[in-house]
Each structure stands twice: as C-alpha cells, then as structure tokens.
Write a protein that holds these residues in place. Sequence first.
Motif, PDB file in Angstrom:
ATOM      1  N   ASP A  27       6.402   5.212  -7.083  1.00  0.00           N
ATOM      2  CA  ASP A  27       5.802   4.696  -5.916  1.00  0.00           C
ATOM      3  C   ASP A  27       4.587   4.075  -6.026  1.00  0.00           C
ATOM      4  O   ASP A  27       4.281   3.072  -5.225  1.00  0.00           O
ATOM      5  CB  ASP A  27       5.911   5.804  -4.943  1.00  0.00           C
ATOM      6  N   ARG A  41       3.533   0.104  -6.487  1.00  0.00           N
ATOM      7  CA  ARG A  41       3.323  -0.946  -5.456  1.00  0.00           C
ATOM      8  C   ARG A  41       2.014  -1.007  -5.135  1.00  0.00           C
ATOM      9  O   ARG A  41       1.488  -2.162  -4.860  1.00  0.00           O
ATOM     10  CB  ARG A  41       4.002  -0.311  -4.130  1.00  0.00           C
ATOM     11  N   GLU A  44       0.991  -3.327  -7.783  1.00  0.00           N
ATOM     12  CA  GLU A  44       1.292  -4.598  -7.503  1.00  0.00           C
ATOM     13  C   GLU A  44       0.488  -5.465  -6.667  1.00  0.00           C
ATOM     14  O   GLU A  44       0.270  -6.688  -6.685  1.00  0.00           O
ATOM     15  CB  GLU A  44       2.907  -4.588  -7.279  1.00  0.00           C
ATOM     16  N   ARG A  45       0.122  -4.631  -5.463  1.00  0.00           N
ATOM     17  CA  ARG A  45      -0.734  -5.320  -4.584  1.00  0.00           C
ATOM     18  C   ARG A  45      -2.159  -5.987  -5.476  1.00  0.00           C
ATOM     19  O   ARG A  45      -2.785  -6.681  -4.535  1.00  0.00           O
ATOM     20  CB  ARG A  45      -1.142  -4.349  -3.560  1.00  0.00           C
TER      21      ARG A  45
END
Length: 147
Positions: free
Chosen positions: A113, A116, A119-120
């Motif tokens: 999880d 993410r 990735e931001r």
Amino acid sequence: MTEDHAEEAAALWRAAGLVRPWNDPLGDFRRAVAGPASAVLGVVEDGPSEGGTLVATAMVGVDGHRGWVYYVAVHPSRQGKGLGSAVMRAAEDWLRDAGAPKVQLMVRAGNRDVVRFYERLGYTDQDTLTLGRFLDPELEQLRRELS
Ligand SMILES: CC(C)(COP(=O)(O)OP(=O)(O)OC[C@H]1O[C@@H](n2cnc3c(N)ncnc32)[C@H](O)[C@@H]1OP(=O)(O)O)[C@@H](O)C(=O)NCCC(=O)NCCS
C-alpha cells in the motif's frame, strides 16, 4: 542525527512497524551515522522532552553508484501531515549533494500500500527483483525460521 539519537530512532522505527526480529536497528543506526557515505536524517518537533521529540526519519547512503533510502518512518501519531514527504525530499537533497545521480528504495512485499505514497513523490517500479542473504549464518537461519 548523531549516535546520541540511536535509541530514540530505534523506538520510532518499532512504533512505525519497520523492525523485524532479524534486524538490528541500533546497529543499523550507528553504522549509518559513523561514516561519510551515509546518514540518518530526522524531523524533531518541539515537545515536553528536552531536545524535542523525533517524529520522522530517513536513512540515506551512497554506494558509489546509486543513492539508497531506508527506514522512512513517521510516528503513527503524526502520519498524514506531510512529514513523510518532507523527510523524503530531505533524503533526495542529501543524496544529490553526495553526488548520487539516482535514488532507490525497497518496499517489503507485505507493505505494498505504501507504494502509493512513493508514487506521489515521482517514484516508479524499476522492474527488478531484489535478492539477498545474510552474511552471518546465524542471522540467515533466524530469518528463514521466522519469515
Ligand atoms: C509511509 C509514511 C512514511 C508516510 O508518511 P506520512 O507523513 O504519513 O505521509 P504524507 O503525509 O507526506 O503523505 C503524502 C501522500 O501519500 C499518501 N500516503 C501516505 N502514506 C500512505 C500509505 N501507507 N498508503 C497510501 N498512501 C499513503 C498520503 O495520503 C498523501 O497523499 P495526498 O498528498 O493526496 O494527501 C508513514 O505512513 C509511515 O511511517 N508508515 C509506516 C512505516 C513505513 O511503511 N515506511 C515505509 C517503508 S518502505
């Protein structure tokens, strides 16, 4: 951060769920702050304890080819307020100053999880497998038994 912060950092890493039975967080911290090619960066907030309270960390190091980031942690009571992003930017600045052209990090399979979050910040899957083993046979045996 300096050697004096070792216990506080290890406590934060435990609270953030990063420490496994075969890890040696105090040893990891002390090795990282001992040499010029690595460091532990910390976010310290004012608080009741003298010298403030450590609320976020990132361990950085350059191996001559790439920069690496480990122990990215924000205290559970302070997550979701931008501290993780801030400490990652500080890690990137440190690595850039150290001459590293690229930054990499590993995410445990059980912690997908969190991808993410990275990735931001512009991180992408590098389409590589990471292989490893302990060089100490006793630690390798412990990891096999407990993982
Ligand atoms: C992962 C961690 C460092 C993020 O720190 P944080 O201070 O909570 O993150 P930020 O507030 O800077 O969040 C930045 C963005 O990432 C998102 N994000 C943060 N953690 C996330 C997670 N676990 N899963 C998905 N998205 C996440 C936030 O929602 C936020 O999105 P927004 O910009 O749309 O608001 C923190 O949750 C943590 O310490 N987790 C436990 C330890 C851990 O897993 N470390 C990573 C090891 S690889």
